[in-house]
Scaffold this active site. Structure first.
Site, short mmCIF file in Angstrom:
data_model
loop_
_atom_site.label_atom_id
_atom_site.label_comp_id
_atom_site.label_asym_id
_atom_site.label_seq_id
_atom_site.Cartn_x
_atom_site.Cartn_y
_atom_site.Cartn_z
N CYS A 88 0.93 -1.28 -0.01
CA CYS A 88 0.11 -0.01 -0.05
C CYS A 88 0.77 1.29 0.18
O CYS A 88 1.73 1.48 1.00
CB CYS A 88 -0.92 -0.05 1.30
SG CYS A 88 -1.87 1.55 1.36
N ASP B 137 -0.88 16.50 -1.60
CA ASP B 137 -1.20 15.74 -3.04
C ASP B 137 -0.09 16.09 -3.88
O ASP B 137 0.26 16.99 -4.27
CB ASP B 137 -2.53 15.70 -3.48
CG ASP B 137 -2.97 14.76 -4.32
OD1 ASP B 137 -3.83 14.08 -4.01
OD2 ASP B 137 -2.18 14.50 -5.54
N GLY C 245 -13.18 6.48 -9.11
CA GLY C 245 -12.08 6.76 -9.61
C GLY C 245 -10.95 6.65 -8.17
O GLY C 245 -9.88 7.33 -8.46
N HIS D 274 -6.07 2.85 0.26
CA HIS D 274 -6.02 3.24 1.53
C HIS D 274 -6.94 4.79 2.02
O HIS D 274 -6.72 5.40 1.13
CB HIS D 274 -4.78 3.59 1.89
CG HIS D 274 -4.27 3.82 3.39
ND1 HIS D 274 -3.25 3.09 4.03
CD2 HIS D 274 -4.84 4.80 4.16
CE1 HIS D 274 -3.09 3.70 5.39
NE2 HIS D 274 -4.12 4.29 5.43
N HIS E 140 -8.62 7.87 2.29
CA HIS E 140 -8.16 9.02 2.39
C HIS E 140 -9.20 10.20 2.00
O HIS E 140 -10.11 9.83 1.24
CB HIS E 140 -6.80 9.16 1.40
CG HIS E 140 -7.47 9.00 0.01
ND1 HIS E 140 -7.06 7.60 -0.49
CD2 HIS E 140 -7.39 9.59 -1.21
CE1 HIS E 140 -7.45 7.40 -1.72
NE2 HIS E 140 -7.65 8.65 -2.16
P1 AMP Z 1 -7.80 8.83 -5.33
O1 AMP Z 1 -7.64 9.02 -6.80
O2 AMP Z 1 -8.88 9.52 -4.76
O3 AMP Z 1 -7.53 7.48 -4.70
O4 AMP Z 1 -6.67 9.73 -4.84
C1 AMP Z 1 -5.14 9.46 -4.75
C2 AMP Z 1 -4.49 10.64 -4.60
O5 AMP Z 1 -3.23 10.37 -4.20
C3 AMP Z 1 -4.50 11.27 -6.03
O6 AMP Z 1 -4.97 12.70 -6.01
C4 AMP Z 1 -2.79 11.27 -6.42
O7 AMP Z 1 -2.34 12.46 -6.89
C5 AMP Z 1 -2.40 11.22 -4.78
N1 AMP Z 1 -1.08 10.41 -4.90
C6 AMP Z 1 -0.39 9.31 -5.39
N2 AMP Z 1 0.68 9.23 -4.94
C7 AMP Z 1 1.02 10.20 -4.04
C8 AMP Z 1 2.45 10.62 -3.49
N3 AMP Z 1 3.43 9.60 -3.51
N4 AMP Z 1 2.17 11.58 -2.49
C9 AMP Z 1 0.99 12.49 -2.44
N5 AMP Z 1 0.12 12.03 -3.14
C10 AMP Z 1 -0.20 10.96 -3.79
#
Ligand code: AMP
Length: 113
Positions: free
Chosen positions: A4, A30, A92, A97, A99
């Site tokens: 994860c 993000d 989407g 995990h 958030h």
């Molecule tokens: P979701 O698409 O709602 O699952 O959101 C996942 C979010 O995680 C997206 O907005 C990505 O830009 C963000 N994300 C993915 N990898 C990272 C990372 N290493 N650091 C910070 N944000 C991330």
């Protein structure tokens, strides 16, 4: 959870720009911001999504919603902000995990779908 991404961020194996941390919650910027302020707030325990919230683990979710206004205040979002959690494929969700996105710093579009 071994594979994860957000558990790896919690463990410090992947870097993040932290804006808040306590014993049960982490918040960081993000990596691909959709608004001038775009912060992710996550529980340190692995919960896959909103669909996995239950009476057994909901205390940390309540705590997240105590922390969110503190973060918003610290970020200067007095004009308002949006809190979003994508749950499952149709929404989407890309990281499995739980958030909560905090989005703000501009007038946000009202488009939801
Ligand atoms: P979701 O698409 O709602 O699952 O959101 C996942 C979010 O995680 C997206 O907005 C990505 O830009 C963000 N994300 C993915 N990898 C990272 C990372 N290493 N650091 C910070 N944000 C991330």
């Amino acid at each position: 959870m071994n594979n994860c991404l957000f558990c790896k961020i919690i463990a410090g194996d992947i870097p993040s720009t932290k804006v808040y941390e306590d014993e049960s919650v982490l918040a960081f910027r993000d990596i691909a911001p959709m608004a001038p302020t775009h912060i992710l707030v996550i529980p340190k325990t692995h919960i896959g999504s909103v669909a996995e919230i239950s009476a057994e683990n909901s205390a940390v979710v309540a705590h997240i919603f105590e922390v969110i206004p503190q973060i918003a205040k610290a970020e200067g979002l007095e004009n308002g902000y949006r809190v979003v959690s994508n749950c499952g494929d149709d929404a989407g969700q890309s990281v499995h995990h739980l958030h909560f996105h905090i989005l703000g710093g501009k007038k946000l579009s009202l488009e939801m779908a």
